[in-house]
Design a protein around this motif. Structure first.
Motif, short mmCIF file in Angstrom:
data_model
loop_
_atom_site.label_atom_id
_atom_site.label_comp_id
_atom_site.label_asym_id
_atom_site.label_seq_id
_atom_site.Cartn_x
_atom_site.Cartn_y
_atom_site.Cartn_z
N VAL A 729 51.58 15.19 54.62
CA VAL A 729 51.68 13.77 54.97
C VAL A 729 52.33 13.65 56.35
O VAL A 729 53.45 14.12 56.55
CB VAL A 729 52.48 13.00 53.91
N ASN A 777 56.10 8.41 54.77
CA ASN A 777 55.23 8.99 55.77
C ASN A 777 56.09 9.57 56.88
O ASN A 777 57.31 9.34 56.93
CB ASN A 777 54.26 7.94 56.34
N ARG A 791 52.19 6.18 52.67
CA ARG A 791 51.46 6.75 51.54
C ARG A 791 52.23 6.40 50.26
O ARG A 791 53.46 6.51 50.22
CB ARG A 791 51.33 8.26 51.66
N ARG A 817 46.32 5.73 50.47
CA ARG A 817 46.07 7.00 51.14
C ARG A 817 45.02 6.82 52.21
O ARG A 817 44.39 5.76 52.32
CB ARG A 817 45.59 8.03 50.12
N ASP A 821 43.57 12.65 53.79
CA ASP A 821 44.74 13.19 53.11
C ASP A 821 44.34 14.28 52.11
O ASP A 821 43.28 14.22 51.49
CB ASP A 821 45.51 12.09 52.38
#
Length: 834
Positions: A729, A777, A791, A817, A821
């Motif tokens: 992430v 994030n 996220r 998302r 990802d």
């Protein structure tokens, strides 16, 4: 002519006379003086035990009356199934037949009630291994077990005891339990409630009719004790709202013919609402009356509330208990005026003696030195007793993480009413842990890691940690030691040594591709400020040997090193055949060390980055437990500075937060947050670095070089944002050659969680289920932060302190998302203990 009843009575009288005449005849000897006593028939029981209960001694005259008394006395012991007295000259012979001894008791089929709990009930009626067996107890066994199961709402239970005779006058008892299913509450009806709705009255009840949560809460299973507690809550509900005359007039519990359904009806009388009249504090208050009155939660004219009366009582007892009056009592004496519906209150204080602590005793700490526990105690020997100090001591012991259970008792010293002992009972847990990681990747093969941590090394409370990881793309070794009480005042001292070597690879734990060999050493010092606050300092030195490879290492990383440290010569160097003629003889090619062809450089470059590092942090920890906290908070503010004169100059700031709050007796809520930011300063910040977009293209503008990429933040994984692969992430770099997207981290991180724990789902204290929402994030800086880019995932998790060590399993579904990802719904970590 005699009637039939008359004949029956005559026969019964004759039989009874014959039965009584037998033993009387057996003892029908002339009174005599007992010269000696002999006991026959003993197997397990000693003759001394018989003499203890026998009301006849040498020199006594034994007649028929005393013979009967002696036989009855021995029968009352329960040791014998038969007793008779015989005479041999002047010797009294006591002939006995012992009852058998219980060799073993075996229970089977019991699931709802633990064997230990059932055995405790049997012991209460005198049935235990080694005890004398009495056949009459078989019925008592059945009734006792049925009573225990009925109290849990199981009315179809079947108890089948059996007895097996063994040699040496022993028996084995086997009890087979068929529990059946618990009776379910089909209906609950409260009759007489005029002011409040039934759903409000039953809101805090443990008993309920079947609902969608009954599978977990088991609230629809009838229990007599549970219903009694619910009726008490009903009474408290009204008394807390001023209904002094409230009364549960009757309770009917009906069961269906098949014993599967329960119907509960409670008839109540609400009465009238009372207000509070005159309020005063009297007795030996010790403290000024004005100070005690400040502790009252009730006031004249307010609606009467028993809860507020109890709070007032507890507050005064707590204050007195904290200054040594351990046995203080405060009795609220009501003066009820039913005509005007007013309740006057007189809080009468009886402080009792002021108590000192004579001795502090620790029990159960077989592997932990007394000193380790004693230094956490805030109640001291020879000081006045303080309940607050005792409670605080318990919390500090819980936060060590060395013990599964801690119980503190304060028994009064016999004969000295103004002294108590403080007895600390602990149950130790495995304070050592090993964390073992095992994985497999098609490209890199087997991945293994091992971490050994001993938090209570040799029972001293010191911490020793060793970590080893070795696989095809990385090696890590570390050794750490911490003494939490380097000085008696609680100053801690620790040392850490570590070495790691990461080889660049396309999927190196989802970290950017470069080789980084890091050697570091540091010393740490911790200073306690208060019971919950401390500050920490550390000084260390790092050496990073970073190797990049053109075409494999993301270009922004290479450009950062070139801009801040200058370029480095590429290696390895090799000769090339530059005449472009395939007919060139073999003695004039790249492998010939004597060739005169020019050198060609490879695509690797190496930078050595040396740093002197200073770290500091402030911690406030008020959590009530080290392993599984249920209340309290944790705050940590940290700062890391790489000092001037290092090859790169930068800093990192961080804040971590956790807060645990019990919502009910079976649900705990946790808030968690993490913020981290880093940047460069000094000469490093003055250097200009090229900017790249997420596609890997160079942006024409240049910016000041910020946080070194090897100190970037990452997110994702079991310990961060569950449901996303580890470290994926945040910012990525896309290679133009094959479109592969590589995480490179960022200088600004925000992450958090909201989690609901169900700690009572399992009997084990170290096991709890939870449901969670994770978010967060990583960004290249503050300016990149946007709420819509966070996220978010949700799921369930299981935390289990297993006999082999801590296990955490989670299943998460991302709910916010991006298409690129990398998702990993099922994640787990496993550790072992020793």
């Amino acid at each position: 002519m005699m009637t039939r009843p008359t004949v029956r009575r005559r026969l019964l009288s004759i039989a009874l006379a014959a039965a009584l005449a037998g033993p009387a005849y057996a003892q029908n000897y002339e009174p005599f003086e007992v010269a000696d006593i002999r006991v026959e028939g003993l197997q397990r029981i000693s003759a001394g035990t018989v003499f203890t209960y026998l009301p006849v001694e040498r020199g006594d005259t034994l007649d028929r009356g005393r013979s009967g008394d002696a036989i009855r006395a021995l029968f009352r012991t329960g040791f014998f199934s038969d007793v008779s007295l015989e005479r041999q000259g002047d010797i009294l012979v006591v002939v006995v037949t012992e009852r058998p001894a219980i060799n073993s008791i075996t229970l089977s089929g019991n699931k709802d009630i633990k064997t230990d709990d059932l055995m405790a009930g049997l012991r209460s009626i005198g049935l235990a291994e080694g005890e004398t067996y009495n056949p009459l107890n078989l019925d008592r066994i059945t009734q006792e077990l049925i009573r225990q199961y009925n109290n849990r709402g199981k009315y179809n239970v079947s108890i089948l005891p059996s007895v097996s005779n063994l040699d040496r006058n022993r028996v084995d008892i086997t009890i087979v339990v068929e529990e059946g299913k618990a009776a379910r509450i089909r209906d609950i009806n409260i009759v007489g409630n005029e002011t409040y709705l039934e759903e409000d009255l039953r809101q805090s009840w443990e008993s309920d009719t079947s609902n969608w949560l009954s599978w977990y809460r088991r609230d629809d299973q009838y229990s007599r004790e549970k219903l009694s507690g619910d009726l008490e809550k009903l009474s408290n509900y009204y008394l807390d709202r001023g209904y002094v005359d409230f009364n549960v007039e009757s309770t009917q519990v009906a069961i269906s013919p098949d014993k599967r359904d329960i119907f509960v009806t409670a008839n109540i009388a609400e009465g009238e609402v009372y207000t509070i009249g005159d309020v005063k504090v009297s007795g030996d208050t010790i403290l000024p009356v004005e100070e005690m009155e400040k502790l009252l939660f009730v006031a004249e004219g307010a609606t009467f509330s028993r809860a507020r009366v109890e709070l007032s009582t507890d507050a005064m007892i707590a204050v007195l208990g904290n200054i040594g009056y351990a046995f203080a009592q405060v009795n609220p004496v009501p003066d009820i005026d039913r005509e005007n519906r007013v309740v006057g209150l007189n809080f009468f204080v009886e402080p009792g003696p002021r108590v000192q602590v004579r001795r502090i005793v620790f029990k159960g700490n077989t592997g932990t030195a007394d000193e380790v526990l004693r230094r956490e105690m805030r109640q001291f020997e020879g000081a006045w007793f303080s309940q607050a100090a005792v409670d605080r001591s318990k919390v500090r012991l819980q936060r060590l993480g060395f013990f599964e259970e801690i119980d503190i008792e304060t028994p009064e010293v016999a004969g000295t009413p103004d002294m108590v002992d403080v007895v600390v009972n602990v149950k130790e847990r495995n304070s050592g842990q090993f964390t073992f990681g095992l994985g497999y990747q098609q490209t890199y093969g087997l991945i293994t890691s091992l971490q050994l941590v001993q938090n209570n090394f040799l029972g001293t409370g010191n911490r020793v940690a060793i970590a080893v990881q070795n696989n095809s793309f990385s090696k890590q070794y570390s050794l750490g030691y911490t003494d939490p009480y380097f000085t008696d005042s609680g100053v801690s001292l620790g040392y850490n040594l570590s070495y790691s070597d990461y080889s660049y690879s396309r999927q190196d734990a989802n970290l950017a591709q470069y080789n980084n060999a890091v050697a570091s050493a540091e010393a740490l010092v911790g200073l306690p400020l208060t019971e919950t606050d401390s500050i920490q300092f550390s000084v260390g030195i790092d050496r990073n040997a970073i190797t990049t490879q053109d075409g494999f290492t993301p270009e922004p990383l290479i450009q950062y090193l070139v801009s801040t440290l200058g370029d480095r010569q590429r290696f390895p160097q090799f000769h090339i055949d530059d005449d472009q003629d395939p007919e060139t003889p073999a003695d004039n090619d790249d492998d010939d060390p004597s060739t005169t062809d020019p050198l060609q450089s490879g695509g690797s470059r190496k930078w050595n980055v040396n740093a002197w590092r200073l770290q500091t942090g402030w911690v406030r920890d008020s959590r009530n437990d080290f392993l599984l906290p249920t209340r309290g908070s944790y705050h940590r503010i940290s700062a890391e500075f790489v000092l001037p004169g290092s090859d790169l100059e930068y800093y990192k700031l961080g804040y971590n937060f956790e807060h645990y709050m019990p919502l009910t007796n079976w649900l705990v809520m946790k808030f968690g947050a993490e913020i981290g930011f880093g940047d460069s300063y000094g000469d490093t910040s003055k250097a200009l670095c090229q900017s790249f977009d997420t596609e890997g293209d160079i942006i024409t503008t240049t910016t000041n070089c910020g946080l070194p990429f090897f100190r970037n933040y990452y997110a994702g994984g079991p310990n961060s944002i569950r449901g996303f692969e580890v470290n994926t992430v945040g910012p990525t770099y896309q290679f133009t050659s094959d479109g592969f997207r590589q995480p490179i981290g960022g200088s600004f991180k925000t992450a958090g969680t909201i989690e609901f724990y169900f700690p009572t789902l399992f009997d084990s204290r170290g096991t709890r289920l939870s449901t969670f929402i994770d978010y967060g994030n990583v960004y290249n800086g503050f300016d990149d932060w946007e709420a819509k880019t966070l996220r978010i995932s949700t799921g369930v998790a299981l935390q289990w302190e297993s006999p082999m060590g801590p296990i955490q399993i989670s299943y998460a579904l991302p709910i916010q998302r991006e298409r690129s990802d990398q998702i990993e719904r099922l994640q787990f970590t496993f550790g072992g203990s020793f």
